[in-house]
Write a protein that holds these residues in place. Sequence first.
Motif, PDB file in Angstrom:
ATOM      1  N   LYS A 143      44.265  42.873  28.825  1.00 26.58           N
ATOM      2  CA  LYS A 143      43.166  43.830  28.920  1.00 26.58           C
ATOM      3  C   LYS A 143      41.833  43.118  29.145  1.00 26.58           C
ATOM      4  N   VAL A 144      41.613  42.058  28.391  1.00 26.69           N
ATOM      5  CA  VAL A 144      40.354  41.313  28.508  1.00 26.69           C
ATOM      6  C   VAL A 144      40.237  40.682  29.895  1.00 26.69           C
ATOM      7  N   ALA A 145      41.340  40.137  30.402  1.00 27.82           N
ATOM      8  CA  ALA A 145      41.325  39.537  31.739  1.00 27.82           C
ATOM      9  C   ALA A 145      41.017  40.577  32.809  1.00 27.82           C
ATOM     10  N   ILE A 146      41.552  41.785  32.644  1.00 27.01           N
ATOM     11  CA  ILE A 146      41.262  42.866  33.588  1.00 27.01           C
ATOM     12  C   ILE A 146      39.778  43.235  33.528  1.00 27.01           C
ATOM     13  N   ALA A 147      39.233  43.360  32.311  1.00 30.13           N
ATOM     14  CA  ALA A 147      37.809  43.674  32.159  1.00 30.13           C
ATOM     15  C   ALA A 147      36.947  42.575  32.777  1.00 30.13           C
ATOM     16  N   ARG A 148      37.319  41.305  32.567  1.00 33.01           N
ATOM     17  CA  ARG A 148      36.557  40.178  33.104  1.00 33.01           C
ATOM     18  C   ARG A 148      36.521  40.214  34.633  1.00 33.01           C
ATOM     19  N   ALA A 149      37.636  40.631  35.243  1.00 31.12           N
ATOM     20  CA  ALA A 149      37.688  40.717  36.701  1.00 31.12           C
ATOM     21  C   ALA A 149      36.924  41.928  37.230  1.00 31.12           C
ATOM     22  N   MET A 150      37.118  43.083  36.591  1.00 29.94           N
ATOM     23  CA  MET A 150      36.520  44.314  37.106  1.00 29.94           C
ATOM     24  C   MET A 150      35.002  44.344  36.943  1.00 29.94           C
ATOM     25  N   VAL A 151      34.477  43.680  35.924  1.00 34.53           N
ATOM     26  CA  VAL A 151      33.036  43.711  35.695  1.00 34.53           C
ATOM     27  C   VAL A 151      32.278  43.014  36.827  1.00 34.53           C
ATOM     28  N   LEU A 152      32.957  42.148  37.577  1.00 32.77           N
ATOM     29  CA  LEU A 152      32.307  41.424  38.666  1.00 32.77           C
ATOM     30  C   LEU A 152      31.998  42.325  39.855  1.00 32.77           C
ATOM     31  N   GLU A 153      32.745  43.444  39.979  1.00 31.11           N
ATOM     32  CA  GLU A 153      32.590  44.346  41.120  1.00 31.11           C
ATOM     33  C   GLU A 153      32.658  43.567  42.433  1.00 31.11           C
ATOM     34  N   ALA A 154      33.652  42.691  42.533  1.00 32.68           N
ATOM     35  CA  ALA A 154      33.836  41.854  43.717  1.00 32.68           C
ATOM     36  C   ALA A 154      34.319  42.695  44.899  1.00 32.68           C
ATOM     37  N   GLU A 155      34.195  42.128  46.097  1.00 35.56           N
ATOM     38  CA  GLU A 155      34.673  42.824  47.292  1.00 35.56           C
ATOM     39  C   GLU A 155      36.171  43.071  47.219  1.00 35.56           C
ATOM     40  N   VAL A 156      36.896  42.095  46.661  1.00 38.97           N
ATOM     41  CA  VAL A 156      38.351  42.166  46.581  1.00 38.97           C
ATOM     42  C   VAL A 156      38.778  41.966  45.137  1.00 38.97           C
ATOM     43  N   LEU A 157      39.666  42.842  44.666  1.00 45.11           N
ATOM     44  CA  LEU A 157      40.237  42.727  43.329  1.00 45.11           C
ATOM     45  C   LEU A 157      41.743  42.525  43.480  1.00 45.11           C
ATOM     46  N   LEU A 158      42.237  41.382  42.998  1.00 43.17           N
ATOM     47  CA  LEU A 158      43.663  41.056  43.050  1.00 43.17           C
ATOM     48  C   LEU A 158      44.248  41.115  41.655  1.00 43.17           C
ATOM     49  N   LEU A 159      45.399  41.776  41.522  1.00 48.32           N
ATOM     50  CA  LEU A 159      46.021  41.999  40.211  1.00 48.32           C
ATOM     51  C   LEU A 159      47.513  41.693  40.307  1.00 48.32           C
ATOM     52  N   ASP A 160      47.971  40.696  39.543  1.00 46.36           N
ATOM     53  CA  ASP A 160      49.373  40.296  39.586  1.00 46.36           C
ATOM     54  C   ASP A 160      50.127  40.937  38.426  1.00 46.36           C
ATOM     55  N   GLU A 161      50.976  41.919  38.722  1.00 51.97           N
ATOM     56  CA  GLU A 161      51.739  42.657  37.712  1.00 51.97           C
ATOM     57  C   GLU A 161      50.841  43.037  36.526  1.00 51.97           C
ATOM     58  N   PRO A 162      49.750  43.746  36.759  1.00 52.83           N
ATOM     59  CA  PRO A 162      48.760  43.971  35.705  1.00 52.83           C
ATOM     60  C   PRO A 162      49.217  44.890  34.584  1.00 52.83           C
ATOM     61  N   PHE A 163      50.280  45.675  34.809  1.00 56.47           N
ATOM     62  CA  PHE A 163      50.689  46.672  33.812  1.00 56.47           C
ATOM     63  C   PHE A 163      51.734  46.154  32.825  1.00 56.47           C
TER      64      PHE A 163
END
Length: 331
Positions: A143-163
């Motif tokens: 969850k924390v890793a997802i929040a850390r990535a999403m807060v950046l609002e980057a052009e591209v968001l990559l998620l490896d088996e996030p669920f």
Amino acid sequence: MNSAYELIDVKYEYDGLVALNIDQCQIHANKTTALLGPNGAGKSTLLNILAFVFKASSGKVRFFGKRCEHESTSAIRRRIAYVQQNPYLFNDTVMKNVELGLKLRGVNKKDRYQSTMMMFERLGLGDLASRRAHELSGGEIQKVAIARAMVLEAEVLLLDEPFTYLDKRFVKDFENLILDNRRTGNQTVIFSTHDQLRAQVLADDIFSMLAGRYVPSSIVNLYSGKLLPDKNIFETAELKINVPENLTDGEHIAIESTQIVLSKEQLSSSMRNSFHGKIRSLHEDNGQIQVTIEAGEVFQIIITKAALDEMKINVGEAVWLSFKSSAISVF
């Protein structure tokens, strides 16, 4: 339509073994794409290449129309947020872990704090803010890793088996965020999964993978066997399936789950394939129903909740499934 990525003759090798071999594909910009496939299909390897963590052994990778050599790797990576399957957190508080990327991008302390708190609120993580990384469970780390990535609002968001390690409540909130991104079209989101229904519900495009290769169809209804070109038949271990004409070879077939028609009685139609079976399971997600049917081979079909209610079918009932030969990919 603009492409976020274009891959041409891309290969990646581990110790001389080809782990990824993609002739050509495009991933659309500002769309949500699911990388669908079983464990070992090459999804993580592809994501590492898309994140420019791995360099392809050969071939070309274009990022928003430019060869990656045209920019430094560090400049490209700043445009991408990546959540790996087993993310790493620094042994600090959750707050400092989530705002780290913003700090590295030069965002001032006040704005970092506001952005991080907004992300905590959106994902319901406020109670974790002061906890340290070593105190977290595997699901909380994810969850924390997802929040850390999403807060950046980057052009591209990559998620490896996030669920994989997430609890049901958080999964629902996270799925809603992905759907929000899909509706606004402000970000390119690419996630890997082995769940056909989740891919169907969340993604604009589905990129199916098998043994390191791109498969031009859904790989849920995937069967191995032998093609009989003179008869336009593909023989699996259990069934003889009518396939398109003029095929010369192939060891696998795949049937798109949304192209299979479910009925309580055998249909009189032009569909050349019709099989009798029983419903093994029903699974609902966001108004879509995944129906698993044993009919010699095991089939998975996607229907709407309205269709399920109209048919009034349940687990254990006998049904017919039908599909055209044009719904089949042979490779």
